[in-house]
Design a protein around this motif. Structure first.
Motif, PDB file in Angstrom:
ATOM      1  N   THR A  24       0.788  -1.091  -0.095  1.00  0.00           N
ATOM      2  CA  THR A  24      -0.025  -0.070   0.106  1.00  0.00           C
ATOM      3  C   THR A  24       0.995   1.308   0.100  1.00  0.00           C
ATOM      4  O   THR A  24       0.675   2.197  -0.558  1.00  0.00           O
ATOM      5  N   PHE A  25       2.108   1.251   0.730  1.00  0.00           N
ATOM      6  CA  PHE A  25       2.825   2.403   0.712  1.00  0.00           C
ATOM      7  C   PHE A  25       3.171   2.969  -0.900  1.00  0.00           C
ATOM      8  O   PHE A  25       3.279   3.863  -1.053  1.00  0.00           O
ATOM      9  N   GLU A  26       3.739   1.907  -1.065  1.00  0.00           N
ATOM     10  CA  GLU A  26       4.572   1.931  -2.314  1.00  0.00           C
ATOM     11  C   GLU A  26       3.468   2.479  -3.616  1.00  0.00           C
ATOM     12  O   GLU A  26       3.677   3.284  -4.581  1.00  0.00           O
ATOM     13  N   PHE A  27       2.256   1.840  -3.522  1.00  0.00           N
ATOM     14  CA  PHE A  27       1.164   2.209  -4.274  1.00  0.00           C
ATOM     15  C   PHE A  27       0.908   3.543  -4.201  1.00  0.00           C
ATOM     16  O   PHE A  27       0.313   4.144  -4.975  1.00  0.00           O
ATOM     17  N   GLY A  28       0.696   3.942  -2.703  1.00  0.00           N
ATOM     18  CA  GLY A  28       0.333   5.183  -2.508  1.00  0.00           C
ATOM     19  C   GLY A  28       1.323   6.352  -3.123  1.00  0.00           C
ATOM     20  O   GLY A  28       0.805   7.341  -3.247  1.00  0.00           O
ATOM     21  N   ILE A  29       2.708   5.886  -3.133  1.00  0.00           N
ATOM     22  CA  ILE A  29       3.618   6.876  -3.463  1.00  0.00           C
ATOM     23  C   ILE A  29       3.346   7.274  -5.316  1.00  0.00           C
ATOM     24  O   ILE A  29       3.283   8.210  -5.638  1.00  0.00           O
ATOM     25  N   ALA A  30       2.928   6.013  -5.987  1.00  0.00           N
ATOM     26  CA  ALA A  30       2.589   6.337  -7.335  1.00  0.00           C
ATOM     27  C   ALA A  30       1.182   7.016  -7.362  1.00  0.00           C
ATOM     28  O   ALA A  30       1.377   7.956  -8.327  1.00  0.00           O
ATOM     29  N   VAL A  31       0.330   7.070  -6.716  1.00  0.00           N
ATOM     30  CA  VAL A  31      -0.875   7.849  -6.740  1.00  0.00           C
ATOM     31  C   VAL A  31      -0.638   9.098  -6.319  1.00  0.00           C
ATOM     32  O   VAL A  31      -1.039  10.278  -6.882  1.00  0.00           O
ATOM     33  N   GLU A  32       0.046   9.282  -5.546  1.00  0.00           N
ATOM     34  CA  GLU A  32       0.403  10.868  -4.661  1.00  0.00           C
ATOM     35  C   GLU A  32       1.148  11.474  -5.790  1.00  0.00           C
ATOM     36  O   GLU A  32       0.876  12.723  -5.970  1.00  0.00           O
ATOM     37  N   LEU A  33       2.064  11.054  -6.459  1.00  0.00           N
ATOM     38  CA  LEU A  33       3.049  11.906  -7.263  1.00  0.00           C
ATOM     39  C   LEU A  33       2.372  11.953  -8.794  1.00  0.00           C
ATOM     40  O   LEU A  33       2.331  12.971  -9.384  1.00  0.00           O
ATOM     41  N   PHE A  34       1.468  10.921  -9.161  1.00  0.00           N
ATOM     42  CA  PHE A  34       0.802  10.952 -10.485  1.00  0.00           C
ATOM     43  C   PHE A  34      -0.389  11.013 -10.685  1.00  0.00           C
ATOM     44  O   PHE A  34      -0.772  11.460 -11.791  1.00  0.00           O
ATOM     45  N   ALA A  35      -1.084  10.554  -9.727  1.00  0.00           N
ATOM     46  CA  ALA A  35      -2.689  10.521  -9.821  1.00  0.00           C
ATOM     47  C   ALA A  35      -3.400  11.845  -9.316  1.00  0.00           C
ATOM     48  O   ALA A  35      -4.448  12.212  -9.542  1.00  0.00           O
TER      49      ALA A  35
END
Length: 325
Positions: A24-35
């Motif tokens: 979840t943390f790694e996925f959250g990084i992608a969401v926070e940066l790009f989504a």
């Protein structure tokens, strides 16, 4: 020839791979940066989450993710992010490997965060390339994929449209780097400020790796010498003094260190001094100007040079980041 020119697109499509056991943390990084919507910018990314496999996607923490079951979407992506993986020993679905290779051949960039590197390696995207991952996984990556050159220190590696990052938070560093490539340094700095992060971090992950216990066999003839040196680490310990204290020749001592400690006597001594300095910087308030002296470096300049060479950051920055006080 690749059809996609990622950095030239006004609204590049970013696809994050979701899988059962999603980090979840790694996925959250992608969401926070790009989504995350960023109306302050004229152009920004489009974002989609794509399932790696059929079936429910259950993330760490009891979250269920509803994602598109369409790996074909990866063929339209400018950037594909693999946010971790469920285990270094867990097989990667053939369908996912094939889709990643096809997207790469179509011009997409492929990036991994932390253990996601094993997905890229399984897809053959790292053969003959440099890569990194969390320090816990670097040895496993190197052993499992000998065609990959593993750099265990850096925060991220870029090469031929393939990106890999170190431990989880290093995904933020990698993401900001990609944003900087796509939209410029000013945009990346604005995103970093919103995240309350520096736009670029210095150093690598060596500073965060637990220092290993000195290697020595039970009953080793070196143990007494090593203990004696540690007890007087502030003193000068040239090779001649070490050999005399061990009641042996310099050549024999060097051979024994190589066999039992895996290094030379002087390199072992340097590592012991750096390790002792790191402990003082973390757990004491002793002035920086005194640390080099009590650890036996001989001069402040030698201390700063050797500490930075070994730990990846200067002593002052190390204390600021990891000091308990």
């Amino acid at each position: 020839m690749p059809k996609i020119a990622p950095s030239s697109q006004k609204n590049p499509l970013v696809c994050a791979i979701a899988y059962d056991g999603l980090c979840t943390f790694e996925f959250g990084i992608a969401v926070e940066l790009f989504a995350l919507p960023r109306p302050e910018f004229e152009n920004w990314y489009r974002f989609a989450t794509v399932k790696a496999e059929a079936g429910p996607i259950r993330a760490v923490g009891g979250i269920t993710v509803d994602a598109q079951e369409n790996l074909d979407l990866l063929q339209e992506a400018s950037l594909i992010i693999v946010p971790g993986w469920r285990g270094a020993d867990t097989p990667v679905p053939d369908e996912l490997c094939s889709a990643l290779r096809a997207a790469y051949d179509n011009g997409a960039r492929i990036a991994s965060i932390c253990s996601g590197v094993f997905v890229l390696a399984a897809a053959g995207l790292l053969d003959g390339k440099n890569a990194t991952t969390h320090w816990r996984y670097t040895e496993a990556l190197a052993q499992r994929y000998p065609d990959v050159t593993v750099d265990p220190d850096v925060l991220f590696v870029e090469g031929e449209r393939v990106y890999t990052s170190a431990g989880s938070a290093a995904g933020l560093d990698l993401g900001l780097h990609i944003i900087r490539q796509d939209f410029g340094a000013q945009v990346a700095a604005t995103v970093a400020r919103r995240l309350v992060l520096p736009a670029q971090r210095d150093g690598g992950q060596r500073q965060f790796v637990p220092r290993p216990q000195p290697k020595a066999r039970v009953g080793s003839g070196l143990a007494a010498l090593q203990d004696r040196i540690r007890a007087s680490i502030d003193e000068d310990w040239p090779m001649e003094r070490m050999a005399k204290a061990a009641a042996t020749s310099g050549r024999t001592l060097a051979r024994r260190f190589h066999e039992e400690a895996g290094t030379t006597p002087l390199n072992w001594l340097k590592m012991e001094r750096v390790s002792r300095a790191a402990e003082l910087l973390e757990n004491s308030t002793i002035p920086l100007s005194d640390v080099w002296d009590v650890c036996g470096f001989g001069s402040a300049e030698t201390f700063r040079r050797e500490f930075r060479k070994t730990m990846g950051v200067p002593p002052l920055r190390y204390r600021e980041r990891l000091g308990a006080v």
